[in-house]
Design an enzyme around this catalytic site. Structure first.
Site, short mmCIF file in Angstrom:
data_model
loop_
_atom_site.label_atom_id
_atom_site.label_comp_id
_atom_site.label_asym_id
_atom_site.label_seq_id
_atom_site.Cartn_x
_atom_site.Cartn_y
_atom_site.Cartn_z
N LYS B 172 -24.76 67.40 53.58
CA LYS B 172 -25.30 66.99 55.03
C LYS B 172 -25.41 65.55 55.29
O LYS B 172 -25.45 64.69 54.44
CB LYS B 172 -26.74 67.63 55.45
N THR B 183 -28.93 59.44 55.85
CA THR B 183 -29.33 60.08 54.51
C THR B 183 -28.22 61.18 54.26
O THR B 183 -27.69 61.84 55.23
CB THR B 183 -30.65 60.77 54.47
#
Lengths: 395, 395
Positions: B172, B183
Site C-alpha cells: 500500500k 508510508t
C-alpha cells in the site's frame, strides 16, 4: 540623484522587449568612480555566463563601476555563444559610458538555455543610457523583476564619525509562490569607503545570516548573484572596528529585511514558516533539521492547508540525519506544544491551534535535547498558486 | 484457500471503524506453520512502535507466523502508550490463533501521533479471526489502503526442480499524488523453503533495485516496512545457486511491478518521470543526480504542466553534488536531445516535444561524461491533486 541611492550612483532602465512584458526589462547602475566589489555566487555547477564573468571581475580586478541587469533570458546553459553575447553586453555599456568592459557587471534572470536577444539589446541601449539618473532604487529593481509580486529594496543611512554613509539593497526573485528558477539577484550599493577584504568578509557573514536562511523550494539556481559596490563617494571611510561593526549590522539588517520580502512574496494564500531549531548537538545539525523541515513537501502542503499535522514535521526531523535521542525531542506549532520529549501532547488546544494556523506567519519550534546548537530558517508553504505558476512558466 | 496466496497462508479482514471509511481497515495473514522472516524498515529516527516491534522479532527470533495490519492510525510518535497498545494487538491475535505474541508482526499506517483505538480493535477481533481464509491477496491489500487509488498486489509461480513455489506481494501507499505520510507497507509471502540468511540477503538486494528507486515526495515515513515470510509449505526448498537466482529474479520482478504501481497511483493527471543517469563517475554519483532531479519541485511542476523547461533539470543536475565537467553533460527529454555537451540544442523539435510531454510516462536521459556509473529512478510529478490531497489530509 535620488535620495534612496548612495552618493555617486545613477540608475536607469529601459523596455527592451525581451519577454513582451510591456514594462522595463533592462536596468543599469553606473557609479561616478570605481567601486570596491564584494560578491557571492551560486554553488550550482552550471553557473550562467554572467556568473562566470562577474566571478572573473571579482578575482582579477576587485573593483567595478556598473551593473547591467536583464530579465527574460538567464543566459545559463548557453555554451560559448552565451559568453560571447554576455561580453558583448558589457561592451555595449562600456562604449557608451566611457568605462572598460571589465568594469561592467552583468546579471541575468529568466528562461535557461535561451540566448540573449542581441538585436533587442542593441536597440534598447540608447534609451537605457539616456535614462541614467531617472530611476530610483525601485525603478532599477523593477527592471529585473520576473514573477515577483512586488519590488524588493531597502535603504538605510549609517551615521559614522566621518559623516553619513548610505546603504541601498535591491533584489529580485525567489518569491514565495513563484520561484522562477528560484533565481535570486541582489545588488548592494554604498557610498562608504571600505577595504576590499573587509567588505567581502562582512558581505559573506551578512549573506550567511540572511539569504542563506530562506528557502522557497530548495532549488539552487544557475544565476544566483549578490553584488556589493562600495564607491566611497561619501568621503567617509569605514575602518575602525566599532564603525565596521555598526556598518555590518546595518548591512545584515537590510539583507534580512529584503530576504524576508523574498519569502513573503505571494498573492494572499502563501504562508511563511519560521523554523527555530534549538538544543542540537551543534549548529550544523540544527541547520540539517531546519532545512529538512523547510523543504518537506508534506510539511509545506500541511501548512498551506492550515492542517495541524505536526507528525509530518517530526517525520522530517527524523530523516534529517541529525544526531539526537528521539525521546528528548519536543515540538511546538504556533507556540502550542504538540510533542513533548517523544510523547504526543493531548489537550484541548486543537481548536485554538486551528485558528492560529490561519495566520500568514507560522512559528515552528523544535528542541532536540542534544546540545546547544541552534539555527533559524524561513521557508514558504506549497500551494496551488505555486503549482500554477511553475507548471507553465515558459509559455 | 485462494490461488493468489502461497500454500499454508490464510488472509482475513474486518471493518473496525478506525477512520469511518465504510470499508475494511484491519487485515490479518496467518501461516499454518512458522515462516522464515526477512524484513527492511524505515531509516527514520522516529520509527513507529510497530516498526520497533517487528525489528525486535526479526533480530530475536527470525521467524513469524502472522501479520496484523491496520490503517487509520500510524502509531508513530505515540510514546510508551504506543508500545503498550501495539503489544496488546499482538496478544489479541495470538490468543485467538494459538500463536505466541512474538509470532505476530504488526504494521500500521495513518495519522502520526494518534493512539490506536483499542476498544475498536477489541470489538473487531472476533470478526477478523472469523474472516481468516475468506480474503484473497486483493482483499488483504484493501484492508490497509489509505488514499491509494487502487490495491497493489502481484503473484507469480516459480517452477523449480522440486516443484512449484508461489510468491505473492501485497503493498500500500506512496501513491503518486497521495503520499499519506508516504508510508509504504509491503508484505511478501512465499511457500518456498529458504534459509534465513539467503532470504534476507536477496530481499535486501531486490528492495534496493526496486522500492528504493521510486519517489513521490522524498519524505521518509516513520512506518515504512517490508516483510517477507517464507513458510516452506510447498515442500520445495530453494537452495541451489541457479534456483536461488531464478527465485530472486522473480522476487525482484514482482517488487518492480508493485513499486511501479506505487508511483503510478493517481487520478488521471499524474505523470511518472523515468530518470536514467549514465556516464557518472560511479553509481553513487549517478544516484545523487537521479534523486536530485526526481525531488526537484521545479522539475516536478514543469513535468506536471507539460512544459519543456529542460533548464530546470540541468539546474538540478548542477546542484546535486555529483562530480563532472559541465561541458560534457547532455540531456534528452522524451528521447529528444535538448542539451548536448554543455550547449543548448536548437532545432524545430519543440512542437513534437510538447506533444510527447502529454504522455503519462516521461523519459529523462542524462549523460555526465565522467565515467561508467549509472542509476535509474522513478519519480512522480507535482500537481494540484497532490496539493489538494496533502493540504488537508487529517481532516
Amino acid at each position: 540623484m535620488f535620495d534612496d541611492l548612495p552618493k555617486g550612483f545613477r540608475a536607469g532602465a529601459a523596455e527592451a522587449g525581451f519577454k513582451k512584458l510591456g514594462r522595463d526589462d533592462l536596468g543599469l547602475i553606473v557609479s561616478d568612480c570605481p567601486a570596491v566589489l564584494a560578491a557571492l555566487f551560486t554553488q550550482n555547477v552550471f553557473c550562467a555566463a554572467p556568473v562566470h564573468i562577474c566571478r572573473e571581475i571579482l578575482h582579477n580586478y576587485g573593483t567595478a563601476q556598473a551593473v547591467i541587469a536583464n530579465s527574460g533570458q538567464a543566459n545559463a546553459c548557453t555554451g560559448e555563444q552565451g559568453f560571447v553575447n554576455c561580453r558583448m553586453t558589457q561592451r555595449m555599456v562600456a562604449e557608451r559610458t566611457c568605462l572598460t568592459p571589465e568594469a561592467v557587471l552583468p546579471i541575468s534572470t529568466g528562461v535557461i538555455g535561451a540566448q540573449l536577444k542581441m538585436d533587442l539589446w542593441a536597440a534598447a541601449m540608447p534609451a537605457l543610457i539616456e535614462s541614467l539618473g531617472t530611476r530610483d532604487a525601485e525603478g532599477f529593481t523593477r527592471a529585473f523583476m520576473t514573477t515577483d509580486a512586488f519590488p524588493k529594496f531597502a535603504m538605510r543611512e549609517v551615521s559614522l564619525e566621518g559623516g553619513l554613509v548610505r546603504l541601498t539593497v535591491m533584489a529580485k526573485g525567489a518569491g514565495m509562490i513563484c520561484p522562477n528558477m528560484a533565481t535570486m539577484l541582489c545588488v548592494v550599493l554604498t557610498d562608504a569607503a571600505i577595504g576590499r577584504e573587509q567588505w567581502q568578509a562582512m558581505f559573506g557573514r551578512a549573506v550567511e545570516a540572511t539569504f542563506n536562511r530562506v528557502s522557497v523550494d530548495g532549488d539552487t539556481s544557475t544565476n544566483d548573484t549578490i553584488l556589493g559596490l562600495a564607491n566611497g563617494a561619501s568621503g567617509v571611510a569605514v575602518s575602525k572596528r566599532d564603525e565596521l561593526e555598526k556598518f555590518e549590522n546595518t548591512l545584515t539588517e537590510l539583507l534580512s529585511m529584503v530576504s524576508h520580502m523574498l519569502v513573503m512574496d505571494g498573492e494572499g494564500a502563501g504562508k511563511v514558516m519560521h523554523i527555530h531549531v534549538h538544543g542540537a548537538m551543534d549548529d550544523a545539525d540544527a541547520r540539517l533539521v531546519a532545512r529538512c523541515v523547510g523543504h518537506s513537501q508534506l510539511v509545506k502542503t500541511a501548512i498551506y492547508g492550515g492542517d495541524a499535522n505536526w507528525g509530518r514535521i517530526v517525520t522530517a526531523v527524523g530523516y534529517s540525519g541529525a544526531h539526537f535521542n528521539p525521546d528528548e525531542v519536543s515540538l511546538s506549532l504556533c507556540g502550542i506544544e504538540r510533542f513533548h520529549k517523544g510523547q504526543p501532547v493531548n489537550d484541548d488546544k486543537e481548536e485554538a491551534l486551528d485558528m492560529l494556523l490561519k495566520d500568514k506567519d507560522i512559528q515552528i519550534d523544535i528542541t532536540l535535547g542534544a546540545g546547544r546548537g541552534s539555527y533559524d530558517f524561513q521557508a514558504s508553504d506549497l500551494g496551488h498558486e505555486y503549482v500554477s505558476l511553475n507548471a507553465d512558466y515558459r509559455s
